[in-house]
Design a protein around this motif. Structure first.
Motif, PDB file in Angstrom:
ATOM      1  N   PRO A   6      -2.214  18.715   4.784  1.00 27.25           N
ATOM      2  CA  PRO A   6      -2.453  17.372   5.323  1.00 27.25           C
ATOM      3  C   PRO A   6      -1.415  17.019   6.381  1.00 27.25           C
ATOM      4  O   PRO A   6      -0.232  17.354   6.244  1.00 27.25           O
ATOM      5  CB  PRO A   6      -2.338  16.471   4.093  1.00 27.25           C
ATOM      6  CG  PRO A   6      -1.525  17.245   3.112  1.00 27.25           C
ATOM      7  CD  PRO A   6      -1.850  18.682   3.359  1.00 27.25           C
ATOM      8  N   THR A   8      -0.483  14.057   9.800  1.00 29.13           N
ATOM      9  CA  THR A   8      -0.793  12.885  10.616  1.00 29.13           C
ATOM     10  C   THR A   8      -0.142  13.053  11.980  1.00 29.13           C
ATOM     11  O   THR A   8       1.061  13.315  12.069  1.00 29.13           O
ATOM     12  CB  THR A   8      -0.275  11.592   9.962  1.00 29.13           C
ATOM     13  OG1 THR A   8      -1.003  11.353   8.765  1.00 29.13           O
ATOM     14  CG2 THR A   8      -0.454  10.396  10.896  1.00 29.13           C
ATOM     15  N   THR A  31      -2.339  24.143  10.934  1.00 27.78           N
ATOM     16  CA  THR A  31      -2.563  22.715  10.734  1.00 27.78           C
ATOM     17  C   THR A  31      -3.687  22.257  11.647  1.00 27.78           C
ATOM     18  O   THR A  31      -3.885  22.810  12.731  1.00 27.78           O
ATOM     19  CB  THR A  31      -1.300  21.893  11.040  1.00 27.78           C
ATOM     20  OG1 THR A  31      -0.929  22.122  12.391  1.00 27.78           O
ATOM     21  CG2 THR A  31      -0.175  22.265  10.111  1.00 27.78           C
ATOM     22  N   PRO A  32      -4.446  21.248  11.238  1.00 25.36           N
ATOM     23  CA  PRO A  32      -5.558  20.786  12.061  1.00 25.36           C
ATOM     24  C   PRO A  32      -5.055  20.064  13.300  1.00 25.36           C
ATOM     25  O   PRO A  32      -3.954  19.537  13.326  1.00 25.36           O
ATOM     26  CB  PRO A  32      -6.300  19.828  11.122  1.00 25.36           C
ATOM     27  CG  PRO A  32      -5.258  19.357  10.165  1.00 25.36           C
ATOM     28  CD  PRO A  32      -4.313  20.507   9.987  1.00 25.36           C
ATOM     29  N   SER A  35      -5.688  14.380  12.730  1.00 25.82           N
ATOM     30  CA  SER A  35      -5.107  13.920  11.470  1.00 25.82           C
ATOM     31  C   SER A  35      -6.121  14.048  10.342  1.00 25.82           C
ATOM     32  O   SER A  35      -7.332  13.899  10.549  1.00 25.82           O
ATOM     33  CB  SER A  35      -4.659  12.464  11.606  1.00 25.82           C
ATOM     34  OG  SER A  35      -3.652  12.345  12.583  1.00 25.82           O
ATOM     35  N   THR A  36      -5.611  14.305   9.143  1.00 22.27           N
ATOM     36  CA  THR A  36      -6.490  14.561   8.001  1.00 22.27           C
ATOM     37  C   THR A  36      -6.821  13.308   7.196  1.00 22.27           C
ATOM     38  O   THR A  36      -7.679  13.357   6.321  1.00 22.27           O
ATOM     39  CB  THR A  36      -5.832  15.594   7.065  1.00 22.27           C
ATOM     40  OG1 THR A  36      -4.490  15.181   6.774  1.00 22.27           O
ATOM     41  CG2 THR A  36      -5.803  16.965   7.714  1.00 22.27           C
ATOM     42  N   ALA A 104      -3.205  12.045   1.976  1.00 28.25           N
ATOM     43  CA  ALA A 104      -3.973  12.695   3.038  1.00 28.25           C
ATOM     44  C   ALA A 104      -3.226  12.678   4.370  1.00 28.25           C
ATOM     45  O   ALA A 104      -3.483  13.513   5.240  1.00 28.25           O
ATOM     46  CB  ALA A 104      -5.328  12.012   3.196  1.00 28.25           C
TER      47      ALA A 104
END
Length: 371
Positions: A6, A8, A31-32, A35-36, A104
Motif C-alpha cells: 500500500p 500514497t 509499488t503501484p 495511490s492504493t 490502505a
C-alpha cells in the motif's frame, strides 16, 4: 503474482519540495503508480502564513483538504497521515472505516506534481488558497478552515456538476453511516430559555445536519442576524462539551469551544427521543435556546421546515432575555424599570412594526428555504 504494498502519493508543489530540501522520490519497483487508498493521490503545497506556516494537502478523488503545521518538515509524511486521521474523525466517519483507509494509504511517497498532474485538483487548490487567505484574516483555527473547505462547492472541469468534499469523502469511506443518517428526519423543539410567554419553534430537519448547519437553521427560524458568536453545549457539569467556531486568538488564550460545531451531526448529538442540547447565541446578551428531540421519523427530508411556533424572535442587541422581558412589561403598561424615554428610543430602534406576538409560519419557511 506479487502483492503490491500500500502506498500514497503525496504530490508536492515546487514551493514545498524546495522547503523539504530533498529531491522527490521516484516510485519504487513493485509499488503501484497510483495511490492504493480510496481517497487517491494527494496534492500538497506550502503556506508561509502567520503565526504558523502550514501545509495544505488535497485528495484527488474527494478534494478533501487537510491543513497542518509545516514544521518540522523532516516528519511531514507521518504528520500528514495523522492529519488525515484527525480530518476523517472530524467528519464522524466510523473508526473501522478510518483504520481501513489509513492501512490502505501505507507508505507516503513524496513526488512532484509532474506533467501528469490532475489539473482539476490543482484548480481546486487555487480556489482553496483564496478562501484560506480570507479565513486567516478572521483568525480562524486551521482545523476550522479545513472543515469549511470541506463544505465548499467544488466544480468538475467541463461539467456542470458540483459537490462538497466532505460529502464525497463520507460516501467513499463510510457509505453505511451516510445511508443510515439519510433515512431519518428529526423533529426538534427549540425554546428561548426564560422567555415568558415562551418563544419557541418546532422544526423538522435532516438527521445528517451538523451542529453548524443547525446554527444557521435556528438563526433563520428566530430571525436572528448572525452578528455574534454562538456555542452549543452537550452534557452537564464536568462532562459537558462545547461546540462552536474555533478562532486561533481564543485558543491561544485557552478560550473558545472544545470542538468545532462542524464535526458532529444531529444524528449523533441527539441519539434518542428526549435528548437535548443548549444553543447560545451572542455570548454577551446570552440568548440561551433549549433544543429537545421530540421525534425521530423515517423520512428523506432534504430541507429544514418549521412546523409551528409562537411569538417573534427578540431584536438583536437588546440586552438579553432579562432586558427584553422588562421592555415587554413596559410595552404592556406594567411595572418595569424601563423609563418612557428609554422605551421610546427602543421602539424607534426596533421599528414601528415591531410586534412581540407576531409569528408567520409561511414567512419563516420561506427564510429556511433560502439558507
Amino acid at each position: 503474482m506479487t502483492n503490491l504494498s500500500p502506498v500514497t502519493n503525496l504530490r508536492c508543489t515546487k514551493k514545498l519540495l524546495d522547503r523539504l530540501k530533498l529531491p522527490a522520490k521516484q516510485s519504487k519497483p513493485g509499488t503501484p503508480t497510483a495511490s492504493t487508498a480510496k481517497l487517491g493521490d494527494w496534492y500538497a503545497t506550502y503556506l508561509p502564513l502567520r503565526p504558523k506556516h502550514l501545509v495544505l494537502a488535497i485528495s484527488q478523488r474527494a478534494r478533501l483538504a487537510v491543513l497542518f503545521p509545516a514544521a518540522p518538515l523532516q516528519t511531514l509524511p507521518a504528520r500528514f497521515l495523522e492529519a488525515v486521521r484527525h480530518r476523517l474523525e472530524a467528519l464522524c466517519i466510523s473508526s473501522e472505516a478510518i483504520e481501513q483507509e489509513l492501512a490502505a494509504m501505507g507508505e507516503v511517497q513524496i513526488l512532484p506534481t509532474g506533467a501528469d498532474r490532475c489539473r482539476a485538483t490543482m484548480g481546486t487548490m487555487t480556489q482553496f488558497l483564496q478562501v484560506i487567505d480570507y479565513s486567516q484574516e478572521r483568525q480562524e483555527h486551521p482545523e476550522e478552515i479545513a472543515l469549511y473547505l470541506g463544505r465548499y462547492l467544488v466544480g468538475i472541469t467541463g461539467q456542470r456538476d458540483y459537490f462538497r468534499p466532505n460529502n464525497v469523502a463520507r460516501e467513499l469511506l463510510d457509505p453505511a453511516t451516510v445511508l443510515e443518517e439519510s433515512r431519518y428526519a428529526l423533529q426538534l423543539c427549540v425554546t428561548i430559555q426564560e422567555s415568558d410567554p415562551p418563544i419557541w419553534r418546532r422544526l423538522l430537519v435532516p438527521a445528517s445536519l451538523s451542529l453548524h448547519q443547525l446554527h444557521h437553521v435556528i438563526q433563520s427560524a428566530f430571525s436572528w442576524k448572525g452578528c455574534h458568536l454562538h456555542e452549543f453545549t452537550i452534557g452537564e457539569d464536568d462532562a459537558a462539551l462545547t461546540y462552536g467556531i474555533r478562532y486561533q486568538f481564543a485558543l491561544d488564550l485557552d478560550g473558545g469551544p472544545d470542538r468545532s460545531d462542524q464535526t458532529l451531526s444531529l444524528f449523533r448529538a441527539l441519539p434518542e427521543v428526549g435528548s437535548q442540547l443548549r444553543y447560545v447565541y451572542d455570548l454577551g446578551d446570552y440568548w440561551c435556546h433549549e433544543v429537545v428531540l421530540e421525534e425521530c421519523v423515517e423520512s428523506e427530508v432534504k430541507w429544514p421546515r418549521c412546523l409551528a411556533g409562537e411569538r417573534c424572535g427578540p431584536p438583536e442587541d437588546c440586552g438579553g432575555i432579562g432586558s427584553y422581558q422588562e421592555i415587554l412589561a413596559a410595552l404592556a403598561g406594567g411595572s418595569s424599570p424601563v423609563s418612557q424615554r428609554e422605551l421610546f428610543e427602543w421602539l424607534e430602534w426596533a421599528g414601528p412594526s415591531f410586534d412581540p406576538t407576531a409569528f408567520d409560519l409561511a414567512v419563516t419557511n420561506r427564510g429556511l428555504s433560502y439558507d
